[in-house]
Scaffold this active site. Structure first.
Site, short mmCIF file in Angstrom:
data_model
loop_
_atom_site.label_atom_id
_atom_site.label_comp_id
_atom_site.label_asym_id
_atom_site.label_seq_id
_atom_site.Cartn_x
_atom_site.Cartn_y
_atom_site.Cartn_z
CG ASP A 11 -2.28 0.61 0.94
OD1 ASP A 11 -2.30 1.84 0.71
OD2 ASP A 11 -3.31 -0.09 0.97
CG HIS A 25 -5.22 3.89 0.56
ND1 HIS A 25 -4.86 2.57 0.39
CD2 HIS A 25 -6.42 4.01 -0.04
CE1 HIS A 25 -5.81 1.93 -0.29
NE2 HIS A 25 -6.77 2.78 -0.57
CB SER A 82 -9.28 0.80 -0.58
OG SER A 82 -8.62 0.91 -1.80
#
Length: 703
Positions: free
Chosen positions: A105, A169, A494
């Protein structure tokens, strides 16, 4: 051990990125060539290019594959309780503490409370990874035991690149999987409660493969390579992109190599729904996850004038400082110099007269450029949308989405009132009785690379998820936003993907020796159907919504091995050199025995794709199940199907005398052509009174 791609050499004269593998002295060195250039337009042209490059560039039998490096993108407290996993759920804490989850990620913000290592012992002895420090990332800990970064294919402007998450994220996905339990977490008071991951005792290893410009294939392959070598138990990837075939898809290739080492890879399906043919990460050895909504939503109260109000969709952290604000519409406040053909309703660059909107709430239709309207001094925005909306969006100003009907009422009010006024309140949590439901943005099938496998496989909560974040990124990621914190509420597949990764890790704590396919099967066959208006429901949610606790004891599993996937690839038309992407050696498809029937994969779901509306439905699915429930059990088949579809199971009863015993059966499907409809659904359920093992069946008429 053969590794996928460890060291990257830049062959500048040829404009290639060459990533090769290395292993022990008795292992043949293999190479993957990932080059920067225009992608081939078809599978055949890609194979031609592959052969040409092999012959003219490398002429080396150790080169396994050649494909263009593409840029891929990130698929952007209540959820675990909603999934039936309260803090008191039964756990094998010692085994869970030895589980290592690899997350590819944007890195990690290790100072977030979710990654506190208090009470954790040293990393498991199987861990072979490292902590790559640099810049402001100075160390790992006993929770985040490893961190690496890669910027070969996506150069960063950061002069001191490191595994530090400056986007949020990666921290969000990592904490959803294995964040420790933290009381009092919230986003400016929203979603206040206890934040925790699905396996809070597990360890995290992060591989930063994504930067501001995206996630390159080179970096993804390198991340896979290190994660496998480092000793992770599972891999989670909330990243997506589209490929012409499995052999030019870095995630597909990496996940295959992980599967061979007993590592399950879980991936997000994408956020391009509700259109069909939008699902990504479709390789059958990947567990592909769509997004669903849970029983909590965030809604934003919008009041206009006297008696006109609605609950719009947004994650609005701003509380109004006054009772009412002046209200206008984009059309009434349009810039006099607006060019012909430019809609005044979109509230985009140059469309508004600053003097007419300053200090006011503005009604926009179908669009809003926040970076443009905020400097104009607007007090807020109401955005009217003519489309389904089921998730909030975080704005840098007070704002909310409303449906077109309410937007039209506001427009009428603005045009008929001398001094129109409105107010947008801070969002609040409300109960949603329609849950679980498929998110409108969640990408749908069919799988464009294979006509025999339903994708996505499963769904999990992906709407309005509170989890850890990075203080290096604002709440919205916008430079105009001055809100920073260690938690954020985000929606996307996600966010759904790490829920399934954690559920797989939870199962692995009870069944450490189960294969990736066995864990995948357990999650799919114990999932429950969702509420959805679409006709092609299975193309939105696959087998359904995960139930992690039920999946620990699924009763029967559909298992798969490497040879099964090779058989699948052979049936898909891959052969010879192309198969070396996966097998690392010469494979002759004629030597792989076929099991017959419609498809050659022992998958938990069953899918028949028709290409002609005049073609009658006819298929036979051969399947093998393994008993992992009671030592002695008799399972009976129950079929649910519409009247015009005949589904026959042979045999209808499976008797098991011991654990791990295998039994085979066939599902025969007959029916008329799909002339007036595009799909028909059915299901098969095996039950021994204690377990229910459900497989979706879908017949779909392709465009």
């Amino acid at each position: 051990m053969v590794r996928i791609c460890m060291l990257t050499l830049f062959l500048l004269a040829m404009q290639f990125h060459w990533s090769y593998t290395h292993g022990s002295s008795d292992t043949i060195r293999k190479a993957y060539i990932v080059y920067m250039g225009k992608a081939p337009q078809s599978k055949s042209s890609a194979i031609d290019l592959h052969h040409n490059l092999l012959s003219s560039v490398v002429k080396n039998e150790n080169v396994v594959s050649v494909f263009p490096s593409k840029m891929r993108k990130l698929h952007t407290t209540r959820s675990w309780d909603f999934l039936g996993m309260p803090q008191s759920v039964k756990r094998n804490h010692q085994i869970e503490s030895n589980i290592i989850v690899g997350v590819l990620d944007t890195g990690i913000y290790i100072d977030a409370p979710s990654f506190d290592h208090k009470g954790f012992g040293p990393p498991p002895s199987k861990w072979k990874g490292t902590c790559q420090v640099g810049g402001n990332f100075t160390s790992c800990n006993n929770k985040v035991i490893g961190a690496r970064f890669y910027n070969h294919g996506a150069p960063t402007s950061n002069p001191n690149p490191s595994p530090l998450d400056d986007e949020g994220h990666g921290s969000h996905t990592s904490s959803t999987i294995a964040g420790v339990t933290v009381a009092g977490a919230s986003l400016y008071g929203l979603a206040k409660g206890t934040a925790r991951g699905g396996v809070p005792s597990a360890r995290i290893a992060v591989y930063k493969v994504c930067w501001v410009d995206g996630c390159s294939d080179i970096d993804l392959l390198a991340g896979f390579d290190d994660a496998i070598s480092d000793g992770v138990d599972l891999i989670s990837i909330s990243i997506g992109g589209y490929s012409d075939s499995y052999f030019d898809d870095s995630i597909s290739i990496g996940a295959f190599h992980a599967m061979k080492k007993g590592i399950l890879t879980t991936c997000s399906a994408g956020n391009d729904g509700p259109s069909l043919y939008t699902v990504g990460n479709t390789a059958p050895w990947i567990l592909t996850v769509g997004a669903s909504g849970m029983d909590r939503q965030f809604r934003t109260l919008v009041k206009v004038g006297k008696g006109i109000q609605t609950y719009g969709f947004s994650i609005n952290t701003f509380s109004p400082k006054r009772r009412l604000y002046p209200l206008t519409s984009a059309a009434k406040s349009a810039n006099a110099n607006l060019t012909l053909g430019h809609s005044p309703w979109l509230c985009d660059e140059g469309s508004l007269d600053a003097n007419k909107v300053k200090g006011k709430i503005v009604l926009c239709k179908e669009g809003l450029i926040q970076d443009y309207v905020k400097p104009l001094g607007v007090s807020g925005a109401i955005v009217s949308l003519d489309q389904q909306q089921d998730t909030g969006f975080t704005f840098i100003i007070p704002a909310a989405f409303v449906d077109t009907n309410f937007g039209d009422k506001i427009d009428t009010y603005v045009n008929s009132t001398k001094n129109p006024q409105a107010v947008i309140y801070k969002s609040r949590a409300v109960r949603n009785a329609a849950s679980p439901f498929v998110a409108s943005f969640s990408s749908r099938g069919p799988n464009i690379l294979s006509s025999t496998v339903i994708k996505p496989d499963i769904t999990a909560p992906g709407i309005d998820i509170l989890a850890a974040y990075s203080k290096l990124a604002s709440v919205t990621g916008d430079l105009e936003d001055n809100r920073f914190g260690v938690y954020n509420i985000i929606s996307g597949t996600s966010m759904a993907c790490p829920h399934v990764t954690a559920s797989a890790a939870y199962i692995k704590t009870f069944h450490p020796r189960w294969s990736p396919a066995a864990i995948k099967s357990a999650l799919m066959t114990t999932a429950s159907e969702l509420k959805i208006k679409d006709v092609q429901a299975e193309l939105a949610y696959g087998a359904g919504q995960i139930d992690p606790v039920r999946a620990v004891d699924p009763g029967l599993i559909y298992d798969l091995s490497e040879v099964d996937y090779i058989r699948f690839l052979c049936n898909e038309g891959y052969s010879g050199t192309a198969l070396r992407f996966f097998t690392e050696g010469n494979t002759n498809c004629s030597s792989i025995p076929n099991i017959g029937g419609h498809d050659a994969l022992n998958y938990p779901s069953m899918y028949l794709q028709l290409n002609n509306p005049n073609t009658s439905i006819s298929a036979i699915f051969h399947r093998i199940v393994k008993n992992v429930g009671s030592k002695k059990a008799i399972y009976k088949a129950t079929v649910k199907a519409p009247a015009n579809l005949k589904v026959t199971v042979v045999p209808k009863e499976l008797a098991f005398s011991h654990l791990n015993e295998k039994k085979s059966f066939a599902v025969v499907i007959k029916g008329p052509p799909l002339k007036n409809i595009t799909s028909v659904s059915a299901s098969l359920e095996w039950s021994d009174a204690k377990h229910k093992v459900r497989s979706p069946i879908l017949i779909f008429l392709a465009n």
